[in-house]
Design a protein around this motif. Structure first.
Motif, PDB file in Angstrom:
ATOM      1  N   VAL B  33      -0.014 102.162  10.898  1.00 55.78           N
ATOM      2  CA  VAL B  33       0.757 101.491  11.949  1.00 55.78           C
ATOM      3  C   VAL B  33      -0.029 100.336  12.555  1.00 55.78           C
ATOM      4  O   VAL B  33       0.541  99.403  13.116  1.00 55.78           O
ATOM      5  N   LEU B  34      -1.353 100.364  12.377  1.00 53.91           N
ATOM      6  CA  LEU B  34      -2.213  99.380  13.026  1.00 53.91           C
ATOM      7  C   LEU B  34      -1.775  97.924  12.799  1.00 53.91           C
ATOM      8  O   LEU B  34      -1.764  97.136  13.748  1.00 53.91           O
ATOM      9  N   PRO B  35      -1.411  97.540  11.557  1.00 55.93           N
ATOM     10  CA  PRO B  35      -0.983  96.152  11.335  1.00 55.93           C
ATOM     11  C   PRO B  35       0.113  95.707  12.295  1.00 55.93           C
ATOM     12  O   PRO B  35       0.182  94.538  12.675  1.00 55.93           O
ATOM     13  N   LEU B  36       0.964  96.658  12.704  1.00 54.62           N
ATOM     14  CA  LEU B  36       2.022  96.319  13.640  1.00 54.62           C
ATOM     15  C   LEU B  36       1.455  95.784  14.947  1.00 54.62           C
ATOM     16  O   LEU B  36       1.958  94.820  15.514  1.00 54.62           O
ATOM     17  N   PHE B  37       0.399  96.425  15.404  1.00 52.64           N
ATOM     18  CA  PHE B  37      -0.182  96.030  16.683  1.00 52.64           C
ATOM     19  C   PHE B  37      -0.837  94.651  16.559  1.00 52.64           C
ATOM     20  O   PHE B  37      -0.661  93.787  17.400  1.00 52.64           O
ATOM     21  N   THR B  38      -1.572  94.480  15.422  1.00 51.12           N
ATOM     22  CA  THR B  38      -2.326  93.228  15.288  1.00 51.12           C
ATOM     23  C   THR B  38      -1.394  92.059  15.003  1.00 51.12           C
ATOM     24  O   THR B  38      -1.598  90.962  15.500  1.00 51.12           O
ATOM     25  N   SER B  39      -0.330  92.297  14.227  1.00 48.76           N
ATOM     26  CA  SER B  39       0.550  91.175  13.882  1.00 48.76           C
ATOM     27  C   SER B  39       1.613  90.944  14.943  1.00 48.76           C
ATOM     28  O   SER B  39       2.453  90.062  14.813  1.00 48.76           O
ATOM     29  N   THR B  44       9.281  94.187  17.624  1.00 46.76           N
ATOM     30  CA  THR B  44      10.477  94.273  16.774  1.00 46.76           C
ATOM     31  C   THR B  44      10.784  95.725  16.421  1.00 46.76           C
ATOM     32  O   THR B  44      11.943  96.084  16.231  1.00 46.76           O
ATOM     33  N   VAL B  45       9.743  96.546  16.344  1.00 46.98           N
ATOM     34  CA  VAL B  45       9.992  97.957  16.008  1.00 46.98           C
ATOM     35  C   VAL B  45      10.495  98.725  17.222  1.00 46.98           C
ATOM     36  O   VAL B  45      11.433  99.509  17.132  1.00 46.98           O
ATOM     37  N   LEU B  46       9.860  98.472  18.370  1.00 51.29           N
ATOM     38  CA  LEU B  46      10.292  99.174  19.580  1.00 51.29           C
ATOM     39  C   LEU B  46      11.428  98.411  20.242  1.00 51.29           C
ATOM     40  O   LEU B  46      11.317  97.938  21.363  1.00 51.29           O
ATOM     41  N   SER B  47      12.543  98.279  19.528  1.00 52.81           N
ATOM     42  CA  SER B  47      13.710  97.622  20.123  1.00 52.81           C
ATOM     43  C   SER B  47      14.945  98.422  19.744  1.00 52.81           C
ATOM     44  O   SER B  47      14.865  99.400  19.007  1.00 52.81           O
ATOM     45  N   TRP B  48      16.088  98.005  20.245  1.00 52.36           N
ATOM     46  CA  TRP B  48      17.290  98.840  20.142  1.00 52.36           C
ATOM     47  C   TRP B  48      18.194  98.493  18.977  1.00 52.36           C
ATOM     48  O   TRP B  48      19.276  99.056  18.847  1.00 52.36           O
ATOM     49  N   GLN B  49      17.819  97.525  18.158  1.00 54.39           N
ATOM     50  CA  GLN B  49      18.701  97.120  17.063  1.00 54.39           C
ATOM     51  C   GLN B  49      18.064  97.378  15.711  1.00 54.39           C
ATOM     52  O   GLN B  49      16.909  97.019  15.479  1.00 54.39           O
ATOM     53  N   TRP B  50      18.817  97.995  14.797  1.00 55.85           N
ATOM     54  CA  TRP B  50      18.350  98.147  13.419  1.00 55.85           C
ATOM     55  C   TRP B  50      19.275  97.309  12.539  1.00 55.85           C
ATOM     56  O   TRP B  50      20.341  97.748  12.106  1.00 55.85           O
ATOM     57  N   LEU B  51      18.871  96.036  12.342  1.00 58.87           N
ATOM     58  CA  LEU B  51      19.622  95.141  11.454  1.00 58.87           C
ATOM     59  C   LEU B  51      18.606  94.526  10.508  1.00 58.87           C
ATOM     60  O   LEU B  51      18.208  93.370  10.671  1.00 58.87           O
ATOM     61  N   PRO B  52      18.156  95.284   9.527  1.00 55.02           N
ATOM     62  CA  PRO B  52      16.975  94.886   8.759  1.00 55.02           C
ATOM     63  C   PRO B  52      17.133  93.525   8.080  1.00 55.02           C
ATOM     64  O   PRO B  52      16.163  92.786   7.944  1.00 55.02           O
ATOM     65  N   ALA B 257       5.936 103.645  11.841  1.00 51.03           N
ATOM     66  CA  ALA B 257       6.076 103.806  13.288  1.00 51.03           C
ATOM     67  C   ALA B 257       6.881 105.064  13.600  1.00 51.03           C
ATOM     68  O   ALA B 257       6.544 105.825  14.519  1.00 51.03           O
ATOM     69  N   SER B 258       7.935 105.320  12.811  1.00 50.58           N
ATOM     70  CA  SER B 258       8.736 106.534  13.022  1.00 50.58           C
ATOM     71  C   SER B 258       7.877 107.778  12.881  1.00 50.58           C
ATOM     72  O   SER B 258       7.962 108.708  13.692  1.00 50.58           O
ATOM     73  N   GLY B 259       7.045 107.777  11.833  1.00 48.54           N
ATOM     74  CA  GLY B 259       6.171 108.925  11.614  1.00 48.54           C
ATOM     75  C   GLY B 259       5.262 109.157  12.797  1.00 48.54           C
ATOM     76  O   GLY B 259       5.142 110.291  13.284  1.00 48.54           O
ATOM     77  N   LEU B 260       4.670 108.071  13.278  1.00 50.64           N
ATOM     78  CA  LEU B 260       3.746 108.211  14.405  1.00 50.64           C
ATOM     79  C   LEU B 260       4.483 108.735  15.636  1.00 50.64           C
ATOM     80  O   LEU B 260       3.998 109.631  16.341  1.00 50.64           O
ATOM     81  N   ILE B 261       5.680 108.182  15.864  1.00 47.31           N
ATOM     82  CA  ILE B 261       6.428 108.618  17.054  1.00 47.31           C
ATOM     83  C   ILE B 261       6.807 110.101  16.953  1.00 47.31           C
ATOM     84  O   ILE B 261       6.691 110.855  17.919  1.00 47.31           O
TER      85      ILE B 261
END
Ligand SMILES: Nc1ncnc2c1ncn2[C@@H]1O[C@H](COP(=O)(O)OP(=O)(O)OP(=O)(O)O)[C@@H](O)[C@H]1O
Ligand SMILES: [Mg+2]
Lengths: 254, 282
Positions: B33-39, B44-52, B257-261
């Motif tokens: 998940v770390l790349p998410l934090f650095t990039s 975008t992950v912690l938001s309410w829309q899933w429109l990939p 991110a889902s796994g971590l959550i």
């Protein structure tokens, strides 16, 4: 004479667990104001006999009880061995102190108040009053009055045993079943509790189990000898009063 | 004693291995998940829309879905389990007790997928008929199936405690004139609270972690439900769907991110229930 009126009457009571017969055709009468003691070797069925009176054997799996047990309440004989006899009434009339202290893992106070509140439906004040009275009766009040909130399991074995006795006395039964009630008490406490039994016997009929012959000689009005599930002898005071002859008789039965 | 020493070593090793395994899983998840934090992809992950396909990878609806479904099932299953356990231990005659316990044991061994497809053919049409709304694949449908799935687990664990407490307290309370119901309410249940807590924690673990029930029955729409009859998607189902459809690798961030959550939810609920437990302790 009130003394002679029987309180409890057992006829041909036979108890078996999983087809193994533990008690065989027991006949027994208990008069009010009388303290009857049961003696006999370990495993001969003394505890089972006490449990047959308040029908507690039925709480264990595989038990079959035959025969008739009656108790007298306000000049009426009630047959408590019938299937539909209200067990709760029976057990409130017949209080039992177990062989091993069986406090519940609640506070000291709750151990005493819970049965009063739940089984008798008493209000808080009345329950508190009875708690203090019962604890004073068993000489425990001074030892525990500052720690009524502590868990009852923190008490010593002897204190627990007296607590169990107090719990039963507070319910004010008519018949007391005592299964070696002084087994874990010291000499002084035993003396006090024995004095208590002497005075209780004015009000209750008492059926007690003991392993101590000297205690038997001090307290009993009548002695029943149980061996292998059968009552083999009934002794009156005059027969066990004398130490030597008592010893001789017991040698014979054990 | 040599053998005693070895037994102690063996037990110690077993404890260390399982703790280490759990810890490693957490580390790997964090690493992924770390790349998410650095990039800066976290937003975008912690938001309410899933429109990939429009670049929106929000997984918060799945978090809500997972929580609603598992907590709902837990709330339904716990009182049921308490009722079943007390009935089986105290009120049922010997033969009925044996039969009930056998059924409960058997239920724990049925594969989840069977619960899933029986529900698809039985429960889903019923739900469609009764409520006359939607497809029948909904939060409520999944909740019912999941309740059935975790019920036997909770019953088995709780009943083990109940049996122990009952063994020590039954004769005492009977001799003091307690009726069976007041014995259950005033003595047996208060003394078995810790066992119930353990059972509930385990049940919750099964509920949150379950993938098939929600995948097969909840409809998988990545949205916040406005009623129990709406469709939801859980974190577990989301992971399964994304991995199975082999989407572009950018999607995978949301899987990690889902796994971590999921992991964090489990830890948090565990801690919360434990705190509740110690505040209940006598
Ligand atoms: N719940 C039970 N299930 C099966 N057998 C039992 C049960 N309770 C008692 N027994 C059996 O009944 C016999 C008599 O037991 P009991 O407890 O009445 O003896 P006791 O005379 O009180 O002995 P002690 O002096 O050691 O207390 C024993 O052989 C015991 O194994
Ligand atoms: Mg005994």
């Amino acid at each position: 004479m009130a003394f002679q009126e029987p309180f409890l009457d057992m006829r041909d009571v036979t108890v078996s667990f999983d087809t193994k017969t533990i008690l065989e055709r027991i006949n027994l009468r208990l008069n009010s104001g009388e303290l009857v003691m049961i003696v006999g070797p370990s495993g001969c069925g003394k505890t089972t006999l006490l449990r047959a009176v308040n029908r507690l054997n039925e709480e264990y799996p595989g038990c079959v009880t035959q025969g008739r047990v009656r108790i007298r309440i306000q000049d009426k004989w009630l047959d408590c061995s019938t299937r539909d006899f209200p067990l709760i009434d029976l057990r409130l009339r017949v209080g039992m102190v177990f062989q091993h202290p069986n406090v519940l893992p609640f506070s000291i106070r709750k151990n005493l108040t819970l049965p009063l509140r739940v089984s008798l439906g008493l209000d808080k004040d009345e329950a508190e009053r009875r708690v203090q009275q019962a604890l004073e009766d068993v000489w425990l009040w001074d030892e525990v009055k500052d720690r009524l909130r502590d868990n009852a399991l923190t008490l010593s074995g002897g204190q627990q045993q007296r607590l169990c006795l107090a719990r039963v006395l507070a319910l004010d039964p008519a018949i007391l079943l005592l299964d070696e009630p002084t087994a874990s008490l010291d000499f002084k406490a035993t003396q006090k509790i024995e004095a208590l039994f002497q005075s209780l016997k004015e009000r209750y009929a008492i059926l007690a189990v003991t392993h101590s012959l000297s205690q038997m000689r001090r307290l009993a009005d009548r002695v029943l000898v149980l061996r292998n599930g059968e009552l083999v002898a009934e002794l009156g005071r005059e027969e066990f009063e004398d130490q030597e002859s008592c010893r001789a008789i017991m040698e014979e039965y054990f | 004693m040599a053998s005693e020493k070895w037994i102690r070593r063996l037990l110690c090793a077993a404890a260390m291995v399982s703790t280490a395994a759990a810890f490693c899983i957490l580390l790997v998840l964090i690493h992924l998940v770390l790349p998410l934090f650095t990039s800066g992809g976290l937003g975008t992950v912690l938001s309410w829309q899933w429109l990939p396909f429009q670049g929106q990878f929000g997984i918060l609806p799945m978090v809500v879905g997972s929580l609603l479904l598992s907590l709902g099932a837990l709330v339904a299953a716990t009182p049921l389990a308490v009722g079943v356990s007390c009935f089986v231990q105290v009120l049922a005659p010997d033969k009925v007790r044996g039969a009930c316990l056998a059924v409960v044991h058997y239920m724990t061994s049925i594969p989840t997928v069977i619960y899933g497809f029986v529900s698809v053919f039985l429960l889903v049409p019923l739900m469609r008929q009764w409520f006359d709304r939607g497809t029948g694949f909904s939060l409520l449908t999944a909740m019912i199936a999941l309740t059935l799935l975790i019920l036997p687990t909770i019953v088995l664990v709780f009943h083990a405690t109940l049996r122990e407490v009952d063994r020590t307290a039954r004769a005492t309370c009977a001799a003091l004139g307690f009726s069976r119901p007041s014995y259950i309410r005033r003595v047996l249940l208060p003394l078995s609270r810790r066992g119930l807590l353990a059972a509930v924690i385990l049940g919750f673990g099964r509920a949150v972690g379950d993938t098939l029930i929600s995948l097969m029955l909840a409809g998988n729409a990545p949205m916040i439900p406005s009623s129990a009859l709406d469709s939801i998607r859980t974190l577990t189902a989301h992971i399964a769907l994304v991995v199975a459809t082999d989407s572009q690798s950018t999607f995978y961030h949301s899987v990690f991110a889902s796994g971590l959550i999921l992991f964090l939810i489990m830890i948090l609920i565990n801690l919360a229930l434990r705190r509740l437990g110690s505040s209940l302790a006598p």
